[in-house]
Design a protein around this motif. Structure first.
Motif, mmCIF file in Angstrom:
data_model
loop_
_atom_site.group_PDB
_atom_site.id
_atom_site.type_symbol
_atom_site.label_atom_id
_atom_site.label_comp_id
_atom_site.label_asym_id
_atom_site.label_seq_id
_atom_site.Cartn_x
_atom_site.Cartn_y
_atom_site.Cartn_z
ATOM 1 N N ARG A 163 0.833 -1.203 0.000
ATOM 2 C CA ARG A 163 0.000 0.000 0.000
ATOM 3 C C ARG A 163 0.871 1.258 0.000
ATOM 4 O O ARG A 163 0.587 2.227 -0.693
ATOM 5 N N TYR A 164 1.959 1.221 0.759
ATOM 6 C CA TYR A 164 2.851 2.379 0.823
ATOM 7 C C TYR A 164 3.523 2.617 -0.532
ATOM 8 O O TYR A 164 3.662 3.755 -0.974
ATOM 9 N N ARG A 165 3.941 1.528 -1.199
ATOM 10 C CA ARG A 165 4.598 1.662 -2.506
ATOM 11 C C ARG A 165 3.643 2.185 -3.573
ATOM 12 O O ARG A 165 4.026 2.996 -4.415
ATOM 13 N N THR A 166 2.396 1.699 -3.562
ATOM 14 C CA THR A 166 1.451 2.077 -4.619
ATOM 15 C C THR A 166 0.808 3.438 -4.383
ATOM 16 O O THR A 166 0.667 4.221 -5.311
ATOM 17 N N SER A 167 0.414 3.730 -3.147
ATOM 18 C CA SER A 167 -0.315 4.978 -2.899
ATOM 19 C C SER A 167 0.478 6.007 -2.105
ATOM 20 O O SER A 167 0.081 7.170 -2.041
ATOM 21 N N GLY A 168 1.560 5.571 -1.463
ATOM 22 C CA GLY A 168 2.364 6.490 -0.682
ATOM 23 C C GLY A 168 1.776 6.835 0.671
ATOM 24 O O GLY A 168 2.248 7.750 1.339
ATOM 25 N N THR A 169 0.762 6.140 1.087
ATOM 26 C CA THR A 169 0.129 6.422 2.370
ATOM 27 C C THR A 169 0.149 5.177 3.252
ATOM 28 O O THR A 169 0.194 4.050 2.754
ATOM 29 N N VAL A 170 0.133 5.409 4.554
ATOM 30 C CA VAL A 170 0.074 4.296 5.506
ATOM 31 C C VAL A 170 -1.247 4.305 6.259
ATOM 32 O O VAL A 170 -1.478 3.456 7.108
ATOM 33 N N GLU A 171 -2.103 5.262 5.974
ATOM 34 C CA GLU A 171 -3.391 5.379 6.662
ATOM 35 C C GLU A 171 -4.270 4.165 6.349
ATOM 36 O O GLU A 171 -4.265 3.666 5.227
ATOM 37 N N PRO A 172 -5.037 3.698 7.331
ATOM 38 C CA PRO A 172 -5.932 2.569 7.068
ATOM 39 C C PRO A 172 -7.053 2.972 6.113
ATOM 40 O O PRO A 172 -7.457 4.137 6.070
ATOM 41 N N LYS A 173 -7.533 2.001 5.363
ATOM 42 C CA LYS A 173 -8.656 2.260 4.462
ATOM 43 C C LYS A 173 -9.919 2.488 5.284
ATOM 44 O O LYS A 173 -10.029 2.021 6.431
ATOM 45 N N ALA A 174 -10.872 3.169 4.691
ATOM 46 C CA ALA A 174 -12.149 3.403 5.368
ATOM 47 C C ALA A 174 -12.897 2.085 5.512
ATOM 48 O O ALA A 174 -12.750 1.177 4.683
ATOM 49 N N HIS A 175 -13.700 2.001 6.540
ATOM 50 C CA HIS A 175 -14.502 0.796 6.766
ATOM 51 C C HIS A 175 -15.465 0.622 5.614
ATOM 52 O O HIS A 175 -16.092 1.577 5.161
ATOM 53 N N GLY A 176 -15.600 -0.602 5.150
ATOM 54 C CA GLY A 176 -16.437 -0.881 3.988
ATOM 55 C C GLY A 176 -17.924 -0.887 4.277
ATOM 56 O O GLY A 176 -18.731 -0.992 3.363
ATOM 57 N N GLY A 177 -18.311 -0.775 5.525
ATOM 58 C CA GLY A 177 -19.733 -0.807 5.862
ATOM 59 C C GLY A 177 -20.130 -2.164 6.403
ATOM 60 O O GLY A 177 -19.325 -2.909 6.924
ATOM 61 N N GLY A 178 -21.364 -2.481 6.254
ATOM 62 C CA GLY A 178 -21.877 -3.750 6.744
ATOM 63 C C GLY A 178 -23.314 -3.899 6.301
ATOM 64 O O GLY A 178 -23.809 -3.135 5.468
ATOM 65 N N ASN A 179 -23.979 -4.874 6.832
ATOM 66 C CA ASN A 179 -25.382 -5.069 6.503
ATOM 67 C C ASN A 179 -26.216 -3.948 7.110
ATOM 68 O O ASN A 179 -25.957 -3.490 8.217
ATOM 69 N N THR A 180 -27.228 -3.531 6.367
ATOM 70 C CA THR A 180 -28.122 -2.517 6.906
ATOM 71 C C THR A 180 -29.087 -3.178 7.888
ATOM 72 O O THR A 180 -29.376 -4.368 7.786
ATOM 73 N N ALA A 181 -29.566 -2.398 8.821
ATOM 74 C CA ALA A 181 -30.484 -2.922 9.818
ATOM 75 C C ALA A 181 -31.787 -3.372 9.150
ATOM 76 O O ALA A 181 -32.284 -2.708 8.241
ATOM 77 N N LYS A 182 -32.313 -4.490 9.606
ATOM 78 C CA LYS A 182 -33.544 -5.013 9.020
ATOM 79 C C LYS A 182 -34.761 -4.240 9.507
ATOM 80 O O LYS A 182 -35.753 -4.130 8.802
ATOM 81 N N LEU A 183 -34.676 -3.689 10.719
ATOM 82 C CA LEU A 183 -35.809 -2.974 11.309
ATOM 83 C C LEU A 183 -35.489 -1.495 11.464
ATOM 84 O O LEU A 183 -34.374 -1.129 11.814
ATOM 85 N N ASN A 184 -36.485 -0.653 11.229
ATOM 86 C CA ASN A 184 -36.310 0.783 11.426
ATOM 87 C C ASN A 184 -36.689 1.140 12.862
ATOM 88 O O ASN A 184 -37.075 0.289 13.658
#
Length: 131
Positions: A43-64
């Motif tokens: 990741r450092y070689r390709t993008s030059g950053t060491v910061e973690p990637k953003a969280h990809g999310g998850g399943n949405t709640a089934k109930l409102n």
């Protein structure tokens, strides 16, 4: 699992640049996996950053929120109802079908207790129930 801190990531990169050991040695030194070291360096070689990637999310709640409030009402109406009964009552009122396990997680998340009535036998063979 939480991402490793940016400080640790930068220390790994600096140690690698200063040739303070192999990737395996750095993994042991910083108590991380070899795979983490390899991916961090790539990741450092390709993008030059060491910061973690953003969280990809998850399943949405089934109930409102309305349906969650309805579950609170259902438990208040019948505190003796088992999870399967709560599932079927929720489906009758909203049309949303949830599993028994999901209902258990929801009631736990909402801190809802479903205390059962305790029945004891009296000498006259009548059952006396207590809450």
């Amino acid at each position: 699992m939480k991402a490793y801190s940016s400080d640790l990531r930068q220390k790994v990169i600096d140690a690698y640049k200063n040739q303070e050991g192999s990737q395996r040695h750095l993994a042991k030194r910083f108590s991380v996996s070899l795979t983490f070291i390899q991916k961090l360096l790539k990741r450092y070689r390709t993008s030059g950053t060491v910061e973690p990637k953003a969280h990809g999310g998850g399943n949405t709640a089934k109930l409102n929120n309305e349906q969650m409030a309805l579950i609170v009402t259902l438990v208040e109406e019948d505190n003796d109802a088992i999870l399967v009964e709560l599932c079927s009552r929720l489906e009758e009122r909203t049309g949303v079908k949830v599993s028994r396990a999901t209902m258990g997680r929801i009631t736990h998340k909402l801190n809802l207790t479903r205390k059962k009535k305790r029945c004891t036998q009296v000498k006259n063979t009548q059952n006396e129930c207590k809450n």
